[in-house]
Write an enzyme that holds these catalytic residues in place. Structure first.
Site, PDB file in Angstrom:
ATOM      1  N   SER A 103      11.049   2.258   3.802  1.00 18.60           N
ATOM      2  CA  SER A 103       9.932   1.824   2.965  1.00 18.60           C
ATOM      3  C   SER A 103       9.732   0.307   2.963  1.00 18.60           C
ATOM      4  O   SER A 103       8.679  -0.161   2.569  1.00 18.60           O
ATOM      5  CB  SER A 103      10.117   2.316   1.529  1.00 18.60           C
ATOM      6  OG  SER A 103      11.225   1.676   0.925  1.00 18.60           O
ATOM      7  N   ASP A 162       4.716   1.647  -6.790  1.00 13.97           N
ATOM      8  CA  ASP A 162       5.837   2.514  -7.160  1.00 13.97           C
ATOM      9  C   ASP A 162       5.641   3.312  -8.441  1.00 13.97           C
ATOM     10  O   ASP A 162       6.579   3.982  -8.886  1.00 13.97           O
ATOM     11  CB  ASP A 162       7.116   1.674  -7.310  1.00 13.97           C
ATOM     12  CG  ASP A 162       7.646   1.199  -5.979  1.00 13.97           C
ATOM     13  OD1 ASP A 162       7.127   1.633  -4.930  1.00 13.97           O
ATOM     14  OD2 ASP A 162       8.587   0.388  -5.986  1.00 13.97           O
ATOM     15  N   HIS A 171      12.480  -2.710  -3.256  1.00 15.92           N
ATOM     16  CA  HIS A 171      11.049  -2.930  -3.041  1.00 15.92           C
ATOM     17  C   HIS A 171      10.647  -4.339  -3.471  1.00 15.92           C
ATOM     18  O   HIS A 171      11.391  -5.026  -4.167  1.00 15.92           O
ATOM     19  CB  HIS A 171      10.209  -1.893  -3.790  1.00 15.92           C
ATOM     20  CG  HIS A 171      10.149  -0.578  -3.079  1.00 15.92           C
ATOM     21  ND1 HIS A 171       9.538   0.512  -3.621  1.00 15.92           N
ATOM     22  CD2 HIS A 171      10.621  -0.179  -1.872  1.00 15.92           C
ATOM     23  CE1 HIS A 171       9.637   1.539  -2.776  1.00 15.92           C
ATOM     24  NE2 HIS A 171      10.297   1.130  -1.718  1.00 15.92           N
TER      25      HIS A 171
END
Length: 177
Positions: free
Chosen positions: A54, A120, A93
């Protein structure tokens, strides 16, 4: 002759005890190093392995990330590792938006994986629109590319993990000091 048999038996027990103490020494040393790093970095987990794609192209699956969790405010664009309540695996992230309460100075963050199409909010707990600063376990300060692939292989192939543990046990039992 009987004396020699007793001496060999006693020496075998001593050698076994020595191996056990050496093993405990290695475990406690590793634990102390981990806890020392945790205190120094102010992070419960100062080192993590990237488990998904990701964050590509910034970080790839298998990269080892080094974290620090300072007290300064988090900025947009920083890569953070956060852990949500009731979710066992931390997420790596980038911070997309920051909201700071004027009265308290408390920060709320919106994150997104670089390689993901959406933010998210779908990963957060139901009804949660932001993560709080307290959810952050660290900010990425450095990385080693692909050094954590062994961890990923052992998670993906449990038989590899069991084989490795079995081999280590056999080697520790029959190996020399």
């Amino acid at each position: 002759m009987e004396f020699m048999a007793q001496a060999n038996k006693k020496f075998g027990i001593r050698a076994l005890l020595l191996q056990g103490l050496t093993f405990l020494n290695v475990l406690t040393s590793a634990f102390m190093i981990w806890k020392g790093l945790s205190l120094f970095t102010n992070s419960e987990s100062p080192v993590v392995v990237v488990l998904s794609g990701s964050m590509e192209p910034a970080y790839y699956r298998g990269d080892i990330l080094f974290l620090h969790n300072g007290y300064s405010p988090v900025d947009i664009g920083e890569v953070v590792v956060y852990k949500l309540k009731d979710k066992p695996i931390p997420i790596v992230h980038r911070v997309l938006k920051v909201h700071t309460e004027a009265e308290t100075g408390k920060q709320y963050l919106l994150t997104k994986g670089d390689n993901n199409n959406a933010d998210d909010r779908g990963l957060y707990n139901p009804g949660q629109l932001w993560i709080s600063r307290e959810d952050i376990i660290g900010r990425v300060k450095g990385f080693v590319p692909y050094a954590g692939m062994g961890t990923i292989w052992m998670n993906d192939y449990p038989q590899l993990k069991m084989g490795l543990l079995g081999t280590l046990c056999v080697l520790s039992l029959f190996g020399n000091e």
